[in-house]
Scaffold this motif. Structure first.
Motif, PDB file in Angstrom:
ATOM      1  N   PRO A 256     -12.576   5.315 -22.519  1.00 15.42           N
ATOM      2  CA  PRO A 256     -13.547   4.238 -22.295  1.00 15.42           C
ATOM      3  C   PRO A 256     -14.982   4.753 -22.188  1.00 15.42           C
ATOM      4  N   GLU A 257     -15.891   3.979 -22.734  1.00 12.00           N
ATOM      5  CA  GLU A 257     -17.331   4.214 -22.644  1.00 12.00           C
ATOM      6  C   GLU A 257     -17.720   5.606 -23.135  1.00 12.00           C
ATOM      7  N   THR A 258     -17.068   6.033 -24.214  1.00 15.18           N
ATOM      8  CA  THR A 258     -17.442   7.283 -24.877  1.00 15.18           C
ATOM      9  C   THR A 258     -17.549   7.020 -26.370  1.00 15.18           C
ATOM     10  N   ASN A 259     -18.455   7.757 -27.028  1.00 15.01           N
ATOM     11  CA  ASN A 259     -18.615   7.616 -28.473  1.00 15.01           C
ATOM     12  C   ASN A 259     -18.378   8.922 -29.217  1.00 15.01           C
ATOM     13  N   THR A 260     -18.567  10.036 -28.521  1.00 13.11           N
ATOM     14  CA  THR A 260     -18.478  11.335 -29.194  1.00 13.11           C
ATOM     15  C   THR A 260     -17.420  12.241 -28.568  1.00 13.11           C
ATOM     16  N   ALA A 261     -16.576  11.686 -27.715  1.00 14.80           N
ATOM     17  CA  ALA A 261     -15.588  12.513 -27.011  1.00 14.80           C
ATOM     18  C   ALA A 261     -14.466  12.944 -27.945  1.00 14.80           C
ATOM     19  N   LYS A 262     -13.965  14.149 -27.707  1.00  8.20           N
ATOM     20  CA  LYS A 262     -12.757  14.652 -28.348  1.00  8.20           C
ATOM     21  C   LYS A 262     -11.830  15.169 -27.259  1.00  8.20           C
ATOM     22  N   GLY A 263     -10.553  14.790 -27.347  1.00  8.42           N
ATOM     23  CA  GLY A 263      -9.604  15.261 -26.347  1.00  8.42           C
ATOM     24  C   GLY A 263      -9.450  16.771 -26.425  1.00  8.42           C
ATOM     25  N   ARG A 264      -9.647  17.442 -25.304  1.00  8.33           N
ATOM     26  CA  ARG A 264      -9.585  18.906 -25.296  1.00  8.33           C
ATOM     27  C   ARG A 264      -8.347  19.418 -24.565  1.00  8.33           C
ATOM     28  N   ARG A 265      -8.084  18.899 -23.349  1.00 10.26           N
ATOM     29  CA  ARG A 265      -6.945  19.344 -22.554  1.00 10.26           C
ATOM     30  C   ARG A 265      -6.214  18.136 -21.980  1.00 10.26           C
ATOM     31  N   ILE A 266      -4.881  18.285 -21.794  1.00  8.54           N
ATOM     32  CA  ILE A 266      -4.072  17.162 -21.324  1.00  8.54           C
ATOM     33  C   ILE A 266      -2.988  17.682 -20.390  1.00  8.54           C
ATOM     34  N   PHE A 267      -2.631  16.858 -19.379  1.00  7.63           N
ATOM     35  CA  PHE A 267      -1.597  17.258 -18.419  1.00  7.63           C
ATOM     36  C   PHE A 267      -0.871  16.007 -17.938  1.00  7.63           C
ATOM     37  N   PHE A 268       0.469  16.079 -17.906  1.00  9.32           N
ATOM     38  CA  PHE A 268       1.301  14.978 -17.403  1.00  9.32           C
ATOM     39  C   PHE A 268       1.764  15.302 -15.993  1.00  9.32           C
ATOM     40  N   TYR A 269       1.630  14.301 -15.091  1.00  8.79           N
ATOM     41  CA  TYR A 269       2.163  14.478 -13.740  1.00  8.79           C
ATOM     42  C   TYR A 269       2.410  13.113 -13.113  1.00  8.79           C
ATOM     43  N   SER A 310     -12.023   7.554 -14.068  1.00  2.00           N
ATOM     44  CA  SER A 310     -12.620   8.741 -14.676  1.00  2.00           C
ATOM     45  C   SER A 310     -13.629   9.356 -13.717  1.00  2.00           C
ATOM     46  N   VAL A 311     -14.019  10.583 -14.024  1.00 10.29           N
ATOM     47  CA  VAL A 311     -15.052  11.287 -13.265  1.00 10.29           C
ATOM     48  C   VAL A 311     -16.010  11.919 -14.265  1.00 10.29           C
ATOM     49  N   ASN A 312     -17.297  11.723 -14.026  1.00  7.96           N
ATOM     50  CA  ASN A 312     -18.314  12.320 -14.881  1.00  7.96           C
ATOM     51  C   ASN A 312     -18.541  13.761 -14.425  1.00  7.96           C
ATOM     52  N   ILE A 313     -17.864  14.692 -15.071  1.00  6.17           N
ATOM     53  CA  ILE A 313     -17.905  16.097 -14.668  1.00  6.17           C
ATOM     54  C   ILE A 313     -19.235  16.746 -15.039  1.00  6.17           C
ATOM     55  N   ASN A 314     -19.840  16.310 -16.158  1.00  2.85           N
ATOM     56  CA  ASN A 314     -21.099  16.865 -16.674  1.00  2.85           C
ATOM     57  C   ASN A 314     -20.960  18.304 -17.172  1.00  2.85           C
ATOM     58  N   HIS A 315     -19.749  18.706 -17.472  1.00  2.00           N
ATOM     59  CA  HIS A 315     -19.491  20.044 -18.008  1.00  2.00           C
ATOM     60  C   HIS A 315     -18.225  19.990 -18.856  1.00  2.00           C
ATOM     61  N   ASN A 316     -17.966  21.068 -19.604  1.00  2.00           N
ATOM     62  CA  ASN A 316     -16.710  21.161 -20.350  1.00  2.00           C
ATOM     63  C   ASN A 316     -15.533  21.218 -19.387  1.00  2.00           C
ATOM     64  N   VAL A 317     -14.504  20.453 -19.678  1.00  2.00           N
ATOM     65  CA  VAL A 317     -13.233  20.602 -18.973  1.00  2.00           C
ATOM     66  C   VAL A 317     -12.357  21.488 -19.858  1.00  2.00           C
ATOM     67  N   ASN A 318     -12.237  22.753 -19.473  1.00  2.00           N
ATOM     68  CA  ASN A 318     -11.552  23.739 -20.315  1.00  2.00           C
ATOM     69  C   ASN A 318     -10.056  23.829 -20.047  1.00  2.00           C
ATOM     70  N   ASP A 319      -9.616  23.369 -18.879  1.00  2.00           N
ATOM     71  CA  ASP A 319      -8.183  23.374 -18.584  1.00  2.00           C
ATOM     72  C   ASP A 319      -7.930  22.462 -17.391  1.00  2.00           C
ATOM     73  N   ILE A 320      -6.686  21.963 -17.294  1.00  2.00           N
ATOM     74  CA  ILE A 320      -6.293  21.037 -16.227  1.00  2.00           C
ATOM     75  C   ILE A 320      -4.924  21.442 -15.706  1.00  2.00           C
ATOM     76  N   PHE A 321      -4.778  21.393 -14.384  1.00  2.00           N
ATOM     77  CA  PHE A 321      -3.454  21.538 -13.761  1.00  2.00           C
ATOM     78  C   PHE A 321      -3.401  20.565 -12.592  1.00  2.00           C
ATOM     79  N   VAL A 322      -2.305  19.827 -12.480  1.00  2.00           N
ATOM     80  CA  VAL A 322      -2.172  18.816 -11.428  1.00  2.00           C
ATOM     81  C   VAL A 322      -0.971  19.151 -10.558  1.00  2.00           C
TER      82      VAL A 322
END
Length: 503
Positions: A256-269, A310-322
């Protein structure tokens, strides 16, 4: 007559002498018998006391195990090693080893001293986290039995030289994503069956390959679905039904509310998908809700993901762990390489930015966080070497409670280490099993490094394994390591060689 010998008198005196000797001997025998009886009596008393003490020690060791088992049902993650305590003559110690996300070993030891003897009793059991396994969608590994002192290559596989971006090994199947470079390649999702019985037979068998068009950057498999992070600007989240090996068109979602985003990292929990992107600039009149880099979807119904926040991190999210109530992010923020976000909707800190809560860790230097892993009460943070000369530490072990208490972003360091990787190289992934950390590296001289988690030193002189490709990700299934790579043989399978390490 004076010389006549009186034999009768001599016999009488002799009899008296023998009688005296007999009495003395009788007393000696009696004393020996009494001593023997006393020794047996005291020996039996010692055995009885030892038996009672040993039974009491076993009871105390059993109590430690039972409490750990009960605590694990209430809060599995919080069950950790308890330092030694003294109770009467006993010293009690509970050691907890985190084997995998869903399996711990509990070992209780009770020791005591009797006279000059140091005695102890030890009990051991395994604690399983069934709710945790369900929260991970069944993606909970059994753990390792190999000592991994001598890693070596077992199987490699090419997908055409187009490069693999990530992989996930679950239940004897391997799921691989690709960003399809060069564009002439038209497949970006691959599924393999694997069967390994080294050294006699080992193989990867292609089951399916799909084209989801724009290219994929990450995958996480849960139950019968694969959730993928896509390069698509209008479908960063996509879902694949693994029973039919087809994409579910109605499940594709644009962030939502993005125009140039590309999915980089994903995690299921726990029926949620957590997806991160690269930094999204937000020039005026952009609002705070626009161009957020971290998003959450409810996938209780996999065919119909619902955006939750969502959270506006203002940086690259390079990895996720939940894990539990928190999402751990490896980011490009120089002051917050590890960001920790509360994901519990009932918490007042729900989806608050780490700059406001103070949750996270600021590692020394300006190197970006590149990978993250959590196990037990520890967080493992890997970084990229951005500076030359490359002297900053690349791998950090952090105390989980300290990085999520909001006290300070410099709290929580347990140990860190410079792995010696070259400039512009990075830690591409981390998997921890028992006392070993398996670290994937995008480095010219080494692809996988096996470290002791207590020292972060190589587990043996043969603990590093190199291959020609640059690694992009790492996962494990049982005793086998899987790496995704940029080119050539995009899949590498590594095992612990039966031969002893020879430096």
């Amino acid at each position: 007559m004076k010389n006549k010998i009186n034999f009768k008198k001599m016999k009488s005196k002799s009899d008296k002498g023998f009688a005296t000797i007999e009495i003395v001997m009788a007393f000696a025998v009696l004393i020996l018998c009494i001593s023997a009886v006393a020794m047996v009596t005291f020996g039996n008393q010692t055995l009885t006391i030892d038996s009672e003490t040993n039974n009491e020690a076993i009871s105390k060791a059993q109590a430690l195990i039972e409490k750990a088992r009960a605590d694990s049902r209430e809060d599995y993650v919080s069950v950790n090693t308890i330092p030694s305590t003294v109770e009467d003559i006993y010293t009690k110690f509970l050691e907890i080893t985190d084997l995998t996300q869903c399996n711990k070993q509990a070992k209780s030891t009770v020791s005591w001293t009797t006279g000059s003897r140091n005695l102890s009793t030890t009990l051991s059991t395994f604690l399983s986290d069934i709710p945790g396994a369900l929260a991970l969608g069944g993606d909970c590994d059994s753990g390792i039995t190999a000592d991994y002192d001598n890693p070596g290559g077992l199987v490699s596989e090419s997908i055409g030289g187009q490069g693999a971006t990530a992989l996930d090994a679950v239940n004897n199947r391997l799921y691989v994503t690709s960003n399809k470079f060069p564009p002439s390649h038209n497949k970006d999702f691959f599924v393999y069956d694997f069967s390994f019985s080294p050294p006699s037979s080992s193989s990867l068998s292609l089951v399916a390959e799909l084209d989801l068009n724009e290219g994929l950057n990450d995958v996480d498999v849960a139950d019968n679905y694969a959730y993928v992070a896509s390069d698509s600007l209008t479908g960063e989240l996509q879902v694949i039904d693994l029973t039919t090996m087809t994409q579910i068109p109605g499940a594709t979602r644009q962030l939502p509310e993005t125009n140039t985003a590309k999915g980089r990292r994903i995690f299921f929990y726990d029926n949620k998908i957590y997806i991160g992107t690269d930094y999204l600039s937000c020039p005026p009149p952009c609002t705070p809700t626009q161009n957020s880099e971290f998003h959450i979807y409810d996938v209780s119904t996999p065919s119909d993901p619902n955006w939750e926040g969502s959270v506006n991190i203002n940086h690259n999210v390079n990895d996720i762990f939940v894990s539990g109530d928190f999402a751990y992010l490896a980011t490009s923020d120089n002051n917050h390489e590890l960001m920790v976000i509360n994901i519990n909707p009932s918490s007042p800190d729900y989806l608050e930015h780490p700059d406001d809560t103070g949750f996270g860790y600021n590692a020394s230097g300006n190197n970006d966080g590149s990978s993250i892993y959590a196990l037990g009460n520890k967080i493992y943070l890997g970084r990229k070497q951005n500076n030359n000369p490359s002297s900053a530490h690349d791998l950090f072990v952090l105390n989980k409670d300290s990085v999520q208490d909001g006290a300070s972003t410099t709290d929580g360091l347990v140990i860190s280490r410079d792995l010696g990787i070259s400039n512009n190289s990075l830690v591409t992934g981390i998997v921890v099993r028992s006392n070993l950390a398996f670290v994937g590296l995008d480095n010219p001289t080494i692809g996988v490094l096996v470290l002791n988690i207590n020292t972060l030193l190589p587990y043996s002189s043969c603990a590093g394994y190199n291959f020609p490709e640059n690694s992009t990700g790492i996962d494990m299934s049982g005793n086998f390591i899987f790496t995704s790579n940029r080119s050539n043989d995009e899949i590498q399978v590594i095992y612990d060689q039966p031969s002893a390490c020879t430096p």
